[in-house]
Every structure is written in C-alpha cells, then in structure tokens.
Design a protein around this motif. Structure first.
Motif, PDB file in Angstrom:
ATOM      1  N   GLY A  99       0.817  -1.221   0.000  1.00 13.55           N
ATOM      2  CA  GLY A  99       0.000   0.000   0.000  1.00 13.55           C
ATOM      3  C   GLY A  99       0.844   1.262   0.000  1.00 13.55           C
ATOM      4  N   LEU A 100       1.898   1.265   0.815  1.00 13.38           N
ATOM      5  CA  LEU A 100       2.780   2.434   0.868  1.00 13.38           C
ATOM      6  C   LEU A 100       3.506   2.642  -0.456  1.00 13.38           C
ATOM      7  N   LEU A 101       3.987   1.553  -1.047  1.00 13.87           N
ATOM      8  CA  LEU A 101       4.674   1.668  -2.334  1.00 13.87           C
ATOM      9  C   LEU A 101       3.702   2.049  -3.452  1.00 13.87           C
ATOM     10  N   ALA A 102       2.449   1.580  -3.348  1.00 15.18           N
ATOM     11  CA  ALA A 102       1.431   1.990  -4.324  1.00 15.18           C
ATOM     12  C   ALA A 102       1.173   3.490  -4.196  1.00 15.18           C
ATOM     13  N   GLY A 103       1.122   3.988  -2.972  1.00 11.92           N
ATOM     14  CA  GLY A 103       0.952   5.429  -2.756  1.00 11.92           C
ATOM     15  C   GLY A 103       2.114   6.215  -3.322  1.00 11.92           C
ATOM     16  N   ALA A 104       3.333   5.703  -3.102  1.00 12.45           N
ATOM     17  CA  ALA A 104       4.523   6.376  -3.641  1.00 12.45           C
ATOM     18  C   ALA A 104       4.500   6.362  -5.167  1.00 12.45           C
ATOM     19  N   THR A 105       4.109   5.237  -5.742  1.00  9.31           N
ATOM     20  CA  THR A 105       4.044   5.134  -7.201  1.00  9.31           C
ATOM     21  C   THR A 105       3.008   6.101  -7.768  1.00  9.31           C
ATOM     22  N   PHE A 106       1.826   6.095  -7.171  1.00  6.67           N
ATOM     23  CA  PHE A 106       0.750   6.974  -7.651  1.00  6.67           C
ATOM     24  C   PHE A 106       1.161   8.440  -7.565  1.00  6.67           C
ATOM     25  N   THR A 107       1.677   8.856  -6.410  1.00  5.56           N
ATOM     26  CA  THR A 107       2.046  10.259  -6.263  1.00  5.56           C
ATOM     27  C   THR A 107       3.252  10.610  -7.135  1.00  5.56           C
ATOM     28  N   GLY A 108       4.134   9.653  -7.370  1.00  6.56           N
ATOM     29  CA  GLY A 108       5.248   9.881  -8.296  1.00  6.56           C
ATOM     30  C   GLY A 108       4.751  10.089  -9.719  1.00  6.56           C
ATOM     31  N   ILE A 109       3.749   9.304 -10.118  1.00 10.45           N
ATOM     32  CA  ILE A 109       3.167   9.456 -11.456  1.00 10.45           C
ATOM     33  C   ILE A 109       2.447  10.801 -11.576  1.00 10.45           C
ATOM     34  N   VAL A 110       1.650  11.149 -10.550  1.00  6.86           N
ATOM     35  CA  VAL A 110       0.951  12.436 -10.569  1.00  6.86           C
ATOM     36  C   VAL A 110       1.964  13.580 -10.613  1.00  6.86           C
ATOM     37  N   GLY A 111       3.053  13.458  -9.841  1.00  6.49           N
ATOM     38  CA  GLY A 111       4.096  14.484  -9.855  1.00  6.49           C
ATOM     39  C   GLY A 111       4.731  14.629 -11.221  1.00  6.49           C
ATOM     40  N   THR A 112       4.997  13.500 -11.869  1.00  3.44           N
ATOM     41  CA  THR A 112       5.623  13.526 -13.191  1.00  3.44           C
ATOM     42  C   THR A 112       4.682  14.104 -14.243  1.00  3.44           C
ATOM     43  N   LEU A 113       3.415  13.695 -14.203  1.00  6.05           N
ATOM     44  CA  LEU A 113       2.438  14.267 -15.139  1.00  6.05           C
ATOM     45  C   LEU A 113       2.252  15.763 -14.867  1.00  6.05           C
ATOM     46  N   GLY A 114       2.231  16.122 -13.595  1.00  3.37           N
ATOM     47  CA  GLY A 114       2.110  17.546 -13.232  1.00  3.37           C
ATOM     48  C   GLY A 114       3.312  18.343 -13.697  1.00  3.37           C
ATOM     49  N   ALA A 115       4.503  17.762 -13.542  1.00  6.16           N
ATOM     50  CA  ALA A 115       5.723  18.449 -13.984  1.00  6.16           C
ATOM     51  C   ALA A 115       5.714  18.630 -15.499  1.00  6.16           C
ATOM     52  N   SER A 116       5.244  17.621 -16.207  1.00  9.49           N
ATOM     53  CA  SER A 116       5.145  17.727 -17.666  1.00  9.49           C
ATOM     54  C   SER A 116       4.165  18.831 -18.058  1.00  9.49           C
ATOM     55  N   PHE A 117       3.024  18.874 -17.360  1.00 13.08           N
ATOM     56  CA  PHE A 117       2.024  19.907 -17.636  1.00 13.08           C
ATOM     57  C   PHE A 117       2.591  21.302 -17.343  1.00 13.08           C
TER      58      PHE A 117
END
Length: 186
Positions: A99-117
């Motif tokens: 669960g913790l690693l899933a949270g890290a993965t999800f927020t990492g993906i959101v961060g990367t998509l946000g950074a791209s935007f």
C-alpha cells in the motif's frame, strides 16, 4: 535534514498566516470603503483588492498539496486498513508495504504528469485572471506537492521495513510541550 522533517508545517503555517492577513486586509478595506469619510473613502476606493480572493485560493491549493504530504508523514492521511489489520503479521506487513509503495508510485506518477504539464504551460503566455501570475507558477503545487508526498511515502515505507511501526498521530500530544514542562521544573 532536520529542516525537511518539518517542511510541511513551516510552509503551511506561513501560507495560513499570509492568507489570514490578506483576507483581513481585504475585509477591512471593503468595510472602510463603505464609510462616508471624505478623503479616506475616496482614497480607499482607488485601491484595488480584487486580487485577494484569487491569491488566497491559490494559497489554499498549495496548503492542500503540502498538507497531504504532512498527513502521510504523521500518519493522519486517510487509509482504510480494517481488513489488513485483521491479517496475521507477515501478511499484514506485506500489504502495508504494498500500500505504501502503491501510494509512492501513484504520487510519483501524478508528480511527473504535473511536472510535464507545468513544463508545457511555462512555454505559453497563460496567466491568472486577476493577479496575472504565470499559470505554471500556480500549477507548480501539483508536481512539488506530489513529489514531496511520494518522498514521504518512501520515508514511511523505509521506517516500517526497519521498525515495523507506522506513524501514529496522537491527538493529545503537543510537540515541544515536554521541553517546556521540563524546563519549568528545572
């Protein structure tokens, strides 16, 4: 590294204080502008505080993103663990780490998509309506807050693997109070 331990609190406290001050000034301005005091009323009416609402909205967006990271670090972030807590310890630990690693993965993906935007937005002339801030500055809350949240998930995961303990928020605990009590007794 001690500064990073309380980054969210300092940033959120600053934004809360600044937002309170901005709203206070705007309300006082609005109230005093309605008083028929010659000279003062004319001068106040020439001042424009329409930017206050937009600024406080942006401040609250930033507070929300950094508040979520604070929630992960302190153990007050929303989590549904009723079934997981009923499992035996080895299985429980595996699910907690997942669960913790899933949270890290999800927020990492959101961060990367946000950074791209934000990167794409930084190459446009898009500005906010009233403050005329470049919109990439406003939306930077998404990648910065998400990456910080990802970092906090990884910190909690590492601490859980080492100790088996998750952060628990104690509502009755006031940080720094012990030192003050012990200092008063000495």
């Amino acid at each position: 590294m001690k500064f990073l331990d309380h980054l969210e609190e300092w940033f959120i406290a600053f934004l809360m204080g600044a937002a309170t001050l901005v709203i206070f000034v705007a309300v006082v301005h609005r109230y005093l502008s309605g008083l028929a005091i010659p000279g003062l009323q004319d001068w106040l009416i020439t001042l424009n505080t329409s930017w206050a609402q937009e600024l406080t909205i942006y401040m609250f967006v930033w507070m929300a993103k950094f508040g979520a990271a604070y929630g992960v670090r302190t153990g007050i972030h929303v989590g549904v663990d009723v079934l997981i807590n009923r499992l035996n310890t080895p299985w429980r630990n595996k699910f907690v780490i997942f669960g913790l690693l899933a949270g890290a993965t999800f927020t990492g993906i959101v961060g990367t998509l946000g950074a791209s935007f934000v990167w794409e937005l930084s190459h446009t002339s898009s500005t906010s309506e009233v403050l005329e801030l470049p919109m990439w500055m406003v939306y930077s809350a998404v990648p910065l807050g998400s990456y910080l949240m990802c970092f906090r998930f990884l910190q909690v995961t590492w601490a859980f693997i080492k100790t088996g303990d998750l952060p628990k928020h104690d509502h009755s605990h006031v940080e720094g109070l012990e030192e003050e009590i012990h200092g008063a007794k000495a």
